[in-house]
Write a protein that holds these residues in place. Structure first.
Motif, PDB file in Angstrom:
ATOM      1  N   THR A  78       7.719  18.689  -5.235  1.00  0.00           N
ATOM      2  CA  THR A  78       7.480  17.370  -4.646  1.00  0.00           C
ATOM      3  C   THR A  78       6.616  16.526  -5.573  1.00  0.00           C
ATOM      4  OG1 THR A  78       7.651  18.278  -2.413  1.00  0.00           O
ATOM      5  CG2 THR A  78       6.607  16.119  -2.644  1.00  0.00           C
ATOM      6  N   VAL A  79       6.985  15.266  -5.677  1.00  0.00           N
ATOM      7  CA  VAL A  79       6.202  14.281  -6.416  1.00  0.00           C
ATOM      8  C   VAL A  79       5.710  13.238  -5.423  1.00  0.00           C
ATOM      9  CG1 VAL A  79       6.293  12.506  -8.204  1.00  0.00           C
ATOM     10  CG2 VAL A  79       7.502  14.656  -8.518  1.00  0.00           C
ATOM     11  N   TYR A  80       4.515  12.745  -5.663  1.00  0.00           N
ATOM     12  CA  TYR A  80       3.891  11.790  -4.757  1.00  0.00           C
ATOM     13  C   TYR A  80       3.565  10.491  -5.484  1.00  0.00           C
ATOM     14  CZ  TYR A  80       3.150  16.153  -2.253  1.00  0.00           C
ATOM     15  OH  TYR A  80       3.326  17.363  -1.642  1.00  0.00           O
ATOM     16  N   LEU A  81       3.523   9.420  -4.728  1.00  0.00           N
ATOM     17  CA  LEU A  81       3.029   8.145  -5.236  1.00  0.00           C
ATOM     18  C   LEU A  81       2.041   7.598  -4.216  1.00  0.00           C
ATOM     19  CD1 LEU A  81       3.276   6.057  -7.554  1.00  0.00           C
ATOM     20  CD2 LEU A  81       4.862   4.803  -6.071  1.00  0.00           C
ATOM     21  N   GLN A  82       0.779   7.682  -4.564  1.00  0.00           N
ATOM     22  CA  GLN A  82      -0.271   7.117  -3.720  1.00  0.00           C
ATOM     23  C   GLN A  82      -0.441   5.651  -4.093  1.00  0.00           C
ATOM     24  OE1 GLN A  82      -2.157   8.546  -1.161  1.00  0.00           O
ATOM     25  NE2 GLN A  82      -2.887   6.443  -0.860  1.00  0.00           N
ATOM     26  N   MET A  83      -0.279   4.781  -3.120  1.00  0.00           N
ATOM     27  CA  MET A  83      -0.358   3.342  -3.371  1.00  0.00           C
ATOM     28  C   MET A  83      -1.499   2.760  -2.563  1.00  0.00           C
ATOM     29  SD  MET A  83       3.698   2.366  -3.341  1.00  0.00           S
ATOM     30  CE  MET A  83       3.870   2.658  -1.584  1.00  0.00           C
ATOM     31  N   ASN A  84      -2.490   2.228  -3.260  1.00  0.00           N
ATOM     32  CA  ASN A  84      -3.656   1.619  -2.626  1.00  0.00           C
ATOM     33  C   ASN A  84      -3.702   0.125  -2.937  1.00  0.00           C
ATOM     34  OD1 ASN A  84      -4.456   4.216  -1.782  1.00  0.00           O
ATOM     35  ND2 ASN A  84      -5.619   4.537  -3.667  1.00  0.00           N
ATOM     36  N   SER A  85      -4.498  -0.585  -2.185  1.00  0.00           N
ATOM     37  CA  SER A  85      -4.684  -2.032  -2.387  1.00  0.00           C
ATOM     38  C   SER A  85      -3.333  -2.736  -2.493  1.00  0.00           C
ATOM     39  CB  SER A  85      -5.507  -2.286  -3.649  1.00  0.00           C
ATOM     40  OG  SER A  85      -6.766  -1.647  -3.574  1.00  0.00           O
ATOM     41  N   LEU A  86      -2.471  -2.448  -1.572  1.00  0.00           N
ATOM     42  CA  LEU A  86      -1.119  -2.989  -1.642  1.00  0.00           C
ATOM     43  C   LEU A  86      -1.111  -4.496  -1.469  1.00  0.00           C
ATOM     44  CD1 LEU A  86       0.701  -0.154   0.261  1.00  0.00           C
ATOM     45  CD2 LEU A  86       1.314  -0.978  -2.013  1.00  0.00           C
ATOM     46  N   LYS A  87      -0.169  -5.118  -2.167  1.00  0.00           N
ATOM     47  CA  LYS A  87      -0.001  -6.564  -2.153  1.00  0.00           C
ATOM     48  C   LYS A  87       1.400  -6.901  -1.650  1.00  0.00           C
ATOM     49  CE  LYS A  87      -2.734  -6.798  -6.410  1.00  0.00           C
ATOM     50  NZ  LYS A  87      -2.739  -7.268  -7.830  1.00  0.00           N
ATOM     51  N   PRO A  88       1.575  -8.093  -1.124  1.00  0.00           N
ATOM     52  CA  PRO A  88       2.934  -8.482  -0.678  1.00  0.00           C
ATOM     53  C   PRO A  88       3.973  -8.355  -1.782  1.00  0.00           C
ATOM     54  CG  PRO A  88       1.320 -10.008   0.204  1.00  0.00           C
ATOM     55  CD  PRO A  88       0.570  -9.099  -0.735  1.00  0.00           C
ATOM     56  N   GLU A  89       3.583  -8.575  -3.019  1.00  0.00           N
ATOM     57  CA  GLU A  89       4.534  -8.465  -4.129  1.00  0.00           C
ATOM     58  C   GLU A  89       4.926  -7.024  -4.439  1.00  0.00           C
ATOM     59  OE1 GLU A  89       1.604 -10.136  -4.125  1.00  0.00           O
ATOM     60  OE2 GLU A  89       0.622  -9.997  -6.106  1.00  0.00           O
ATOM     61  N   ASP A  90       4.291  -6.060  -3.778  1.00  0.00           N
ATOM     62  CA  ASP A  90       4.707  -4.658  -3.917  1.00  0.00           C
ATOM     63  C   ASP A  90       5.886  -4.330  -2.996  1.00  0.00           C
ATOM     64  OD1 ASP A  90       1.244  -3.806  -4.156  1.00  0.00           O
ATOM     65  OD2 ASP A  90       2.693  -3.920  -5.802  1.00  0.00           O
ATOM     66  N   THR A  91       6.257  -5.263  -2.156  1.00  0.00           N
ATOM     67  CA  THR A  91       7.371  -5.043  -1.243  1.00  0.00           C
ATOM     68  C   THR A  91       8.664  -4.806  -2.009  1.00  0.00           C
ATOM     69  OG1 THR A  91       6.395  -6.352   0.534  1.00  0.00           O
ATOM     70  CG2 THR A  91       8.790  -6.094   0.564  1.00  0.00           C
ATOM     71  N   ALA A  92       9.315  -3.692  -1.726  1.00  0.00           N
ATOM     72  CA  ALA A  92      10.533  -3.311  -2.439  1.00  0.00           C
ATOM     73  C   ALA A  92      11.057  -2.001  -1.858  1.00  0.00           C
ATOM     74  CB  ALA A  92      10.269  -3.138  -3.934  1.00  0.00           C
ATOM     75  N   VAL A  93      12.237  -1.629  -2.294  1.00  0.00           N
ATOM     76  CA  VAL A  93      12.719  -0.265  -2.071  1.00  0.00           C
ATOM     77  C   VAL A  93      12.227   0.572  -3.252  1.00  0.00           C
ATOM     78  CG1 VAL A  93      14.724   1.234  -1.840  1.00  0.00           C
ATOM     79  CG2 VAL A  93      14.743  -1.062  -0.821  1.00  0.00           C
ATOM     80  N   TYR A  94      11.598   1.686  -2.945  1.00  0.00           N
ATOM     81  CA  TYR A  94      11.033   2.551  -3.969  1.00  0.00           C
ATOM     82  C   TYR A  94      11.924   3.769  -4.154  1.00  0.00           C
ATOM     83  CZ  TYR A  94       6.751  -0.120  -4.286  1.00  0.00           C
ATOM     84  OH  TYR A  94       5.835  -1.124  -4.524  1.00  0.00           O
ATOM     85  N   TYR A  95      12.208   4.066  -5.423  1.00  0.00           N
ATOM     86  CA  TYR A  95      13.084   5.168  -5.786  1.00  0.00           C
ATOM     87  C   TYR A  95      12.344   6.163  -6.671  1.00  0.00           C
ATOM     88  CZ  TYR A  95      16.809   1.866  -4.553  1.00  0.00           C
ATOM     89  OH  TYR A  95      17.617   0.973  -3.905  1.00  0.00           O
ATOM     90  N   CYS A  96      12.590   7.435  -6.467  1.00  0.00           N
ATOM     91  CA  CYS A  96      12.124   8.421  -7.429  1.00  0.00           C
ATOM     92  C   CYS A  96      13.308   8.858  -8.276  1.00  0.00           C
ATOM     93  CB  CYS A  96      11.454   9.611  -6.767  1.00  0.00           C
ATOM     94  SG  CYS A  96      12.531  10.683  -5.820  1.00  0.00           S
ATOM     95  N   ALA A  97      13.003   9.347  -9.472  1.00  0.00           N
ATOM     96  CA  ALA A  97      14.022   9.738 -10.422  1.00  0.00           C
ATOM     97  C   ALA A  97      13.527  10.922 -11.241  1.00  0.00           C
ATOM     98  CB  ALA A  97      14.377   8.568 -11.331  1.00  0.00           C
ATOM     99  N   ALA A  98      14.480  11.686 -11.762  1.00  0.00           N
ATOM    100  CA  ALA A  98      14.134  12.876 -12.534  1.00  0.00           C
ATOM    101  C   ALA A  98      14.934  12.922 -13.828  1.00  0.00           C
ATOM    102  CB  ALA A  98      14.417  14.138 -11.714  1.00  0.00           C
ATOM    103  N   THR A  99      14.295  13.433 -14.867  1.00  0.00           N
ATOM    104  CA  THR A  99      14.988  13.659 -16.129  1.00  0.00           C
ATOM    105  C   THR A  99      14.514  14.967 -16.745  1.00  0.00           C
ATOM    106  OG1 THR A  99      15.498  12.773 -18.318  1.00  0.00           O
ATOM    107  CG2 THR A  99      13.303  12.329 -17.464  1.00  0.00           C
ATOM    108  N   GLU A 100      15.427  15.680 -17.376  1.00  0.00           N
ATOM    109  CA  GLU A 100      15.067  16.898 -18.088  1.00  0.00           C
ATOM    110  C   GLU A 100      15.274  16.722 -19.590  1.00  0.00           C
ATOM    111  OE1 GLU A 100      17.567  20.186 -17.009  1.00  0.00           O
ATOM    112  OE2 GLU A 100      19.278  18.882 -16.650  1.00  0.00           O
TER     113      GLU A 100
END
Length: 126
Positions: A78-100
């Motif tokens: 599992t990978v995490y993204l902790q997002m603090n001090s969020l702003k309206p401009e952070d509004t979006a669909v968030y995607y995770c991705a992997a590469t080997e």
């Protein structure tokens, strides 16, 4: 093949926090570096954070540096993204991705990745 599933999105007020998770399944025995991207309506997919396979190296664009933190728990795949001090401009669909791919030193481009999740919506109200 690796399957990625994001969770943790939602609606939050400006200044608030959210933690996104990305669970990997399938062929998880390889050493993948992971990234988070986001895409707002009418805009291109944007790089948000990157972490190497061990978790010892991370990278952020200036737009989120100091506010977002990427981390991983390889025992839980599992990978995490902790997002603090969020702003309206952070509004979006968030995607995770992997590469080997070993040629990807820091994965800042969508083309650096082979596997993508379906995304989770983050909405920040003002």
């Amino acid at each position: 093949q690796v399957q990625l599933v994001e969770s943790g999105g939602g609606l939050v007020q400006a200044g608030g926090s959210l933690r996104l998770s990305c669970a990997a399944s399938g062929r998880t025995d390889s050493s993948y570096s992971m990234g988070w991207f986001r895409q707002a309506p009418g805009k291109e997919r944007e790089f948000v954070a990157w972490i190497n396979w061990s978790g010892g190296s991370t990278y952020y664009p200036d737009s989120v540096k100091g506010r977002f933190t990427i981390s991983r728990d390889n025992a839980k795949n599992t990978v995490y993204l902790q997002m603090n001090s969020l702003k309206p401009e952070d509004t979006a669909v968030y995607y995770c991705a992997a590469t080997e791919r070993l040629t990807v030193v820091v994965g800042r481009e969508t083309g650096d990745y082979d596997y993508w999740g379906q995304g989770t919506q983050v909405t920040v109200s003002s």
